[in-house]
Scaffold this active site. Sequence first.
Site, short mmCIF file in Angstrom:
data_model
loop_
_atom_site.label_atom_id
_atom_site.label_comp_id
_atom_site.label_asym_id
_atom_site.label_seq_id
_atom_site.Cartn_x
_atom_site.Cartn_y
_atom_site.Cartn_z
N SER A 111 0.90 -1.48 -0.48
CA SER A 111 -0.30 0.16 0.27
C SER A 111 0.72 0.94 0.07
O SER A 111 1.48 1.46 -0.58
CB SER A 111 -1.07 0.06 1.26
OG SER A 111 -1.75 1.08 0.76
N GLU A 220 -1.52 -1.94 -8.46
CA GLU A 220 -2.85 -1.94 -7.89
C GLU A 220 -3.52 -1.07 -7.01
O GLU A 220 -2.67 0.20 -7.07
CB GLU A 220 -2.42 -3.80 -6.94
CG GLU A 220 -1.90 -3.02 -5.21
CD GLU A 220 -2.37 -2.32 -4.77
OE1 GLU A 220 -3.33 -2.68 -4.04
OE2 GLU A 220 -1.58 -1.15 -3.95
N HIS A 290 -4.44 -5.47 -2.26
CA HIS A 290 -6.23 -4.85 -1.55
C HIS A 290 -6.61 -5.84 -0.83
O HIS A 290 -7.75 -5.75 0.66
CB HIS A 290 -6.97 -3.35 -1.13
CG HIS A 290 -5.15 -2.56 -0.78
ND1 HIS A 290 -4.29 -2.43 -1.55
CD2 HIS A 290 -5.29 -1.60 0.19
CE1 HIS A 290 -3.65 -0.80 -0.90
NE2 HIS A 290 -3.96 -0.75 0.21
#
Length: 321
Positions: A111, A220, A290
Amino acid sequence: MNLIKPKALRRGDTIGVVAPAGPVERERIDRALERVCQRGFRIKTYGDIYRRTDYLASDDATRADELMAAFADSETSAVWCARGGYGVVRLLQRIDFELIRCNPKVFIGFSDITALHIAIQQRAGLVTFHGPNLQDGFGKPDDMPAANEAALWRAVSADEQSALDAGYTFDFPNLDSSEMRPITTGIASGRLTGGNLAVICGLMGTPFEIETAGRILFLEDVSERLYRIDRYLAQLSLAGKLQSAAGILLGTFSYEDSEPAESHAAITALLDEYLGWLGIPVISGFPSGHAQYNLTLPMGALVEIDANSGCVKVLENPVSP
């Protein structure tokens, strides 16, 4: 810059835990640390990992100093991020990359931690691991999905050395990989880079801008509206970052259960529009990001994507014996 591989983790090793981004949830972190200890590792923290400064775990200097302390610590064999969130980009000019290069360790997170993966790879030449943060991996009430844990230890653990000697293939044990599909067929290999799309775009125009030429680019994201994904892809395209890659591997573009989600068809059409004309192999739907499945990827290692068969291989051992 010569590539550096961290030493593989062994049971009994000490893992340094840092909070370089957002504040943690105490219950989840306590659960995560207990589970990591149950798997045979020791834990060492730096300062108070439970503190909070607004939407960050602490002030910039403290978070950067603790990250550096974890890498410099001769007792630890890994540096594992407690969580992602926000604020990592604020640390980049405070990081001593030569110190990291001289003290190579397994580094795990994803992330917002994307900013550290890119900076460490490009400034220190260290292979790092895009994998579950502690809070969102071992810290969830349910056990980590078996596929996630298997991919994690396969990438970083000495227990898997025999399997890692010549690299390995992601075989998705007990995992529905039906979401994977080629956008453009072909086979490509290169060193893996990338991570969270929004974070990557936030680094554009800075000294830490991502280098994609000849590399396999992984992307992503989570909770992004369609127009924002469009904006990010347009930015990377205008900067030549998509065209210069050897191939592209797309992870999940997911949404929290409590928020409205863009339709899968709309995201698919947008990805096809931006990536289908590049003339390089592109695979979408790789189970990393995620969503429920977050398979660990060795950033900086040599990988191969085969969009003809939907096969993703790590062509070398990403850790040293």
